[in-house]
Write a protein that holds these residues in place. Structure first.
Motif, PDB file in Angstrom:
ATOM      1  N   PHE A  37      -2.456 -11.497   5.901  1.00  0.00           N
ATOM      2  CA  PHE A  37      -2.492 -12.949   5.792  1.00  0.00           C
ATOM      3  C   PHE A  37      -2.261 -13.573   7.166  1.00  0.00           C
ATOM      4  N   ALA A  38      -3.010 -14.629   7.500  1.00  0.00           N
ATOM      5  CA  ALA A  38      -2.889 -15.276   8.812  1.00  0.00           C
ATOM      6  C   ALA A  38      -2.184 -16.615   8.667  1.00  0.00           C
ATOM      7  N   PRO A  39      -0.924 -16.733   9.118  1.00  0.00           N
ATOM      8  CA  PRO A  39      -0.197 -17.996   9.003  1.00  0.00           C
ATOM      9  C   PRO A  39      -0.651 -19.007  10.044  1.00  0.00           C
ATOM     10  N   ASP A  40      -0.357 -20.303   9.788  1.00  0.00           N
ATOM     11  CA  ASP A  40      -0.629 -21.357  10.762  1.00  0.00           C
ATOM     12  C   ASP A  40       0.288 -21.201  11.964  1.00  0.00           C
ATOM     13  N   SER A  41      -0.077 -21.869  13.054  1.00  0.00           N
ATOM     14  CA  SER A  41       0.765 -21.897  14.245  1.00  0.00           C
ATOM     15  C   SER A  41       1.530 -23.217  14.296  1.00  0.00           C
ATOM     16  N   ILE A  42       2.673 -23.224  14.986  1.00  0.00           N
ATOM     17  CA  ILE A  42       3.454 -24.449  15.146  1.00  0.00           C
ATOM     18  C   ILE A  42       3.993 -24.533  16.564  1.00  0.00           C
ATOM     19  N   VAL A  43       4.379 -25.745  16.962  1.00  0.00           N
ATOM     20  CA  VAL A  43       5.101 -25.947  18.205  1.00  0.00           C
ATOM     21  C   VAL A  43       6.577 -26.083  17.843  1.00  0.00           C
ATOM     22  N   LEU A  44       7.402 -25.174  18.329  1.00  0.00           N
ATOM     23  CA  LEU A  44       8.810 -25.137  17.940  1.00  0.00           C
ATOM     24  C   LEU A  44       9.618 -26.208  18.668  1.00  0.00           C
ATOM     25  N   ASN A  45      10.556 -26.794  17.938  1.00  0.00           N
ATOM     26  CA  ASN A  45      11.491 -27.772  18.475  1.00  0.00           C
ATOM     27  C   ASN A  45      12.791 -27.041  18.806  1.00  0.00           C
ATOM     28  N   ARG A  46      13.146 -26.972  20.063  1.00  0.00           N
ATOM     29  CA  ARG A  46      14.312 -26.193  20.491  1.00  0.00           C
ATOM     30  C   ARG A  46      15.634 -26.813  20.051  1.00  0.00           C
ATOM     31  N   LYS A  47      15.602 -28.031  19.503  1.00  0.00           N
ATOM     32  CA  LYS A  47      16.831 -28.670  19.043  1.00  0.00           C
ATOM     33  C   LYS A  47      17.190 -28.251  17.619  1.00  0.00           C
ATOM     34  N   LEU A  48      16.278 -27.574  16.936  1.00  0.00           N
ATOM     35  CA  LEU A  48      16.511 -27.140  15.562  1.00  0.00           C
ATOM     36  C   LEU A  48      16.559 -25.622  15.507  1.00  0.00           C
ATOM     37  N   PRO A  49      17.219 -25.042  14.497  1.00  0.00           N
ATOM     38  CA  PRO A  49      17.269 -23.577  14.382  1.00  0.00           C
ATOM     39  C   PRO A  49      15.862 -22.986  14.307  1.00  0.00           C
ATOM     40  N   LEU A  50      15.575 -22.031  15.161  1.00  0.00           N
ATOM     41  CA  LEU A  50      14.230 -21.467  15.219  1.00  0.00           C
ATOM     42  C   LEU A  50      13.865 -20.754  13.923  1.00  0.00           C
ATOM     43  N   TRP A  51      14.823 -20.009  13.352  1.00  0.00           N
ATOM     44  CA  TRP A  51      14.526 -19.280  12.124  1.00  0.00           C
ATOM     45  C   TRP A  51      14.123 -20.235  11.007  1.00  0.00           C
ATOM     46  N   TYR A  52      14.786 -21.402  10.974  1.00  0.00           N
ATOM     47  CA  TYR A  52      14.480 -22.378   9.919  1.00  0.00           C
ATOM     48  C   TYR A  52      13.071 -22.918  10.092  1.00  0.00           C
ATOM     49  N   GLN A  53      12.708 -23.294  11.326  1.00  0.00           N
ATOM     50  CA  GLN A  53      11.372 -23.826  11.572  1.00  0.00           C
ATOM     51  C   GLN A  53      10.295 -22.805  11.241  1.00  0.00           C
ATOM     52  N   VAL A  54      10.535 -21.560  11.631  1.00  0.00           N
ATOM     53  CA  VAL A  54       9.562 -20.500  11.358  1.00  0.00           C
ATOM     54  C   VAL A  54       9.440 -20.268   9.857  1.00  0.00           C
ATOM     55  N   SER A  55      10.568 -20.222   9.154  1.00  0.00           N
ATOM     56  CA  SER A  55      10.517 -19.982   7.702  1.00  0.00           C
ATOM     57  C   SER A  55       9.782 -21.106   6.990  1.00  0.00           C
ATOM     58  N   GLN A  56      10.008 -22.362   7.411  1.00  0.00           N
ATOM     59  CA  GLN A  56       9.346 -23.483   6.766  1.00  0.00           C
ATOM     60  C   GLN A  56       7.856 -23.513   7.074  1.00  0.00           C
ATOM     61  N   SER A  57       7.482 -23.172   8.306  1.00  0.00           N
ATOM     62  CA  SER A  57       6.061 -23.120   8.648  1.00  0.00           C
ATOM     63  C   SER A  57       5.351 -22.019   7.863  1.00  0.00           C
ATOM     64  N   LEU A  58       5.993 -20.845   7.801  1.00  0.00           N
ATOM     65  CA  LEU A  58       5.392 -19.739   7.057  1.00  0.00           C
ATOM     66  C   LEU A  58       5.350 -20.059   5.571  1.00  0.00           C
ATOM     67  N   ARG A  59       6.382 -20.727   5.076  1.00  0.00           N
ATOM     68  CA  ARG A  59       6.407 -21.150   3.670  1.00  0.00           C
ATOM     69  C   ARG A  59       5.229 -22.072   3.362  1.00  0.00           C
ATOM     70  N   ALA A  60       4.979 -23.055   4.264  1.00  0.00           N
ATOM     71  CA  ALA A  60       3.862 -23.979   4.069  1.00  0.00           C
ATOM     72  C   ALA A  60       2.526 -23.233   4.071  1.00  0.00           C
ATOM     73  N   SER A  61       2.391 -22.256   4.973  1.00  0.00           N
ATOM     74  CA  SER A  61       1.156 -21.469   5.030  1.00  0.00           C
ATOM     75  C   SER A  61       0.959 -20.672   3.746  1.00  0.00           C
ATOM     76  N   ILE A  62       2.041 -20.086   3.242  1.00  0.00           N
ATOM     77  CA  ILE A  62       1.958 -19.276   2.020  1.00  0.00           C
ATOM     78  C   ILE A  62       1.593 -20.138   0.822  1.00  0.00           C
ATOM     79  N   LEU A  63       2.286 -21.274   0.668  1.00  0.00           N
ATOM     80  CA  LEU A  63       2.054 -22.117  -0.502  1.00  0.00           C
ATOM     81  C   LEU A  63       0.713 -22.843  -0.433  1.00  0.00           C
ATOM     82  N   GLY A  64       0.193 -23.024   0.778  1.00  0.00           N
ATOM     83  CA  GLY A  64      -1.089 -23.709   0.917  1.00  0.00           C
ATOM     84  C   GLY A  64      -2.269 -22.780   1.097  1.00  0.00           C
TER      85      GLY A  64
END
Length: 249
Positions: free
Chosen positions: A4-31
């Motif tokens: 499966f090929a997930p979408d790419s994102i630009v990470l915000n260094r002010k937020l936890p990286l693991w959280y941003q990655v999990s939410q981006s991957l979650r959006a890719s999976i559900l969509g």
């Protein structure tokens, strides 16, 4: 086996990286499309894709595993659960990809779209307009068909001219504006309050009149501080909870 090929994102260094990655991957999976592969790339490949460490990627995957969206098998790899039971917290942490993830993974029907007058509640966000474009959608659980929320979006007219209504039956407005229209989103303000179901909401969400409802208002701003979109979403109170995660850093 193709992964499966997930979408790419630009990470915000002010937020936890693991959280941003999990939410981006979650959006890719559900969509994802129904024919998309269920096997995910390896931890190392995903870490390279998102530009994070393997340890951060492992933490992000654990979040999705705990939610029941993926399963991990020794020597075989990590796989998307096609019939996973999805929890549905209204979860806010200041990430655009978190908003996209929250609204993805549901069957969406565009009920109507057109123009709406700028009422007193919208006037502070659209002071230069007397009317804006409006879109009304109903979202349902993919597996059961049960309605979960209905949303109205109020959008600046010049942006609405570039929106394909068909995209709104697959993606949240936030993603359509960012990735389809190409606007730069600076921030989103969120407000959640408890209300009772009015006759229209009770009918659309198939709940008794005056049932508890979560009323979400999200306002999307560009880099100049201009409001692009005002979203009003009414969630079934028996299907959603409200969660806020605070970053101590």
């Amino acid at each position: 086996m193709t992964a499966f090929a997930p979408d790419s994102i630009v990470l915000n260094r002010k937020l936890p990286l693991w959280y941003q990655v999990s939410q981006s991957l979650r959006a890719s999976i559900l969509g994802r499309s129904p024919e998309a592969p269920l096997r995910l790339p390896t931890e190392e490949q995903l870490a390279l894709h998102y530009g994070v460490s393997v340890l951060t990627m492992r933490q992000a995957l654990k979040e999705l595993e705990d939610e029941g969206l993926i399963s991990r098998h020794r020597r075989r790899g990590t796989f998307i659960e096609p019939s996973a039971t999805r929890s549905a917290p209204v979860r806010l942490l200041g990430s655009v990809d978190a908003i996209v993830a929250q609204q993805s993974g549901m069957t969406t029907r565009l009920l109507d779209h057109g123009k709406a007058p700028v009422d007193s509640e919208l006037a502070e966000f659209f002071p230069e307009f007397t009317e804006v474009a409006t879109y009304h959608r109903l979202r349902s659980d993919e597996s059961t068909g049960e309605p979960t929320n209905h949303a109205r979006n109020f959008v600046r007219p010049e942006l609405a001219e570039r929106i394909d209504p068909d995209d709104l039956q697959r993606w949240p407005m936030t993603k359509v504006l960012r990735d389809g229209v190409g606007v730069q989103i600076s921030r989103i303000t969120d407000t959640v309050e408890a209300r009772l179901a009015d006759p229209e909401t009770a009918r659309l969400l198939e709940v008794p009149l005056l049932s508890p409802i979560l009323h979400y208002t999200g306002v999307t701003f560009d880099e100049e501080g201009c409001a692009l979109d005002v979203a009003r979403i009414l969630y079934r109170g028996d299907r959603f909870s409200f969660t806020v995660t605070l970053d101590a850093h």
